[in-house]
Design an enzyme around this catalytic site. Sequence first.
Site, short mmCIF file in Angstrom:
data_model
loop_
_atom_site.label_atom_id
_atom_site.label_comp_id
_atom_site.label_asym_id
_atom_site.label_seq_id
_atom_site.Cartn_x
_atom_site.Cartn_y
_atom_site.Cartn_z
N HIS A 58 0.82 -1.21 0.00
CA HIS A 58 0.00 0.00 0.00
C HIS A 58 0.86 1.27 0.00
O HIS A 58 0.85 2.05 -0.95
CB HIS A 58 -0.87 0.05 1.26
CG HIS A 58 -1.74 -1.15 1.47
ND1 HIS A 58 -2.83 -1.47 0.68
CD2 HIS A 58 -1.70 -2.11 2.43
CE1 HIS A 58 -3.41 -2.56 1.14
NE2 HIS A 58 -2.75 -2.97 2.19
O1 RIB Z 1 -5.28 0.06 4.60
C1 RIB Z 1 -3.88 0.06 4.39
C2 RIB Z 1 -3.24 1.14 5.19
O2 RIB Z 1 -3.50 0.92 6.58
C3 RIB Z 1 -1.70 1.16 5.06
O3 RIB Z 1 -1.23 2.47 5.22
C4 RIB Z 1 -1.25 0.32 6.22
O4 RIB Z 1 0.04 0.66 6.68
C5 RIB Z 1 -2.27 0.70 7.26
O5 RIB Z 1 -1.83 1.92 7.84
#
Ligand code: RIB
Length: 312
Positions: A242
């Site tokens: 992500h």
């Molecule tokens: O949903 C994914 C996000 O939530 C990413 O930033 C992960 O690190 C968590 O913070």
Amino acid sequence: MARQIIIDTDPGQDDAVAILLALASPEDLTVLGLTAVAGNVPLPLTQKNTRIVCELAGKPQMRVFAGCDAPLQRKLVTAEHVHGKTGLDGPKLDDPVMPLQPQHAVDFIIDTLRSAPSGTVTLCPLGPLTNIATAFLKAPDIIARVQQVVLMGGAYFEVGNITPAAEFNIFVDPEAAAVVFGSGVPLVVLPLDVTHKALTSAARIAAFRAMGTRVGAMVAEWTDFFERFDVQKYGSQGAPLHDPCVIAYLLRPDLFSGRFINVEIETKGEFTLGMTVADWWGVSGRKPNALFIGHVDEAGFFDLLTGRIARL
Ligand code: RIB
Ligand code: CA
């Protein structure tokens, strides 16, 4: 001239990889500071983890600041079920030696934006938007001085990962997200719609391990650990990276595509709290406020990521 950024983060294995990617790219990015926020794990851990990652990158001179330890109005929701108790589960890690800066992260953000020439600092939130929103609320004058906010958060076609409707970063502090999305700041959003297309695989994790570096080994162990949640839940081939998508977008925006649309944050819904209501088809008539990214060239992304991480 390298782009000046502040990374706002809640490490989290994927945050860690994003920070490493940024610190491995000094010709493109100048990291003015890293601001920790409560999210994946509580603030004492996210600020410590941020320093661990900076030391791993060989950058103990980096300035790390602790920010908000709870959302604007709600109780903190964390994600140890994804990231483990420490937030960086996987490898065994020593405590950091480098110092935590004494200034509050919110004041660092405000002071940096007020002292830098207007339009020259980009904010890169990788966790809940509490620090960013608090800075905007405390010093509204800085909003016009922000070059861009490029954040990981939200979801539309991909729907939620912490509830059926909401992505974690937005869900944890929907009021903060509403402040940022409603501020008029130039906004680029990397939602699950794109990050779920940036998946690790056994071969890609092996490529990190094959680097023969401590950083490569750490990234391999973190992604090995981190993928088990998504593989179990989505049956996906690997872990969605992500947060590295935010830094990759800054380095190679050509690898990404999306639409400039209206995105509102649900702050009242019983079942939809924290949903990013993305008007992808332009049916609402509401003013567009965000470049909402939906696609990434996955091979190009991993070539960039492995090429840069191998430098550390
Ligand atoms: O949903 C994914 C996000 O939530 C990413 O930033 C992960 O690190 C968590 O913070
Ligand atoms: Ca994060």
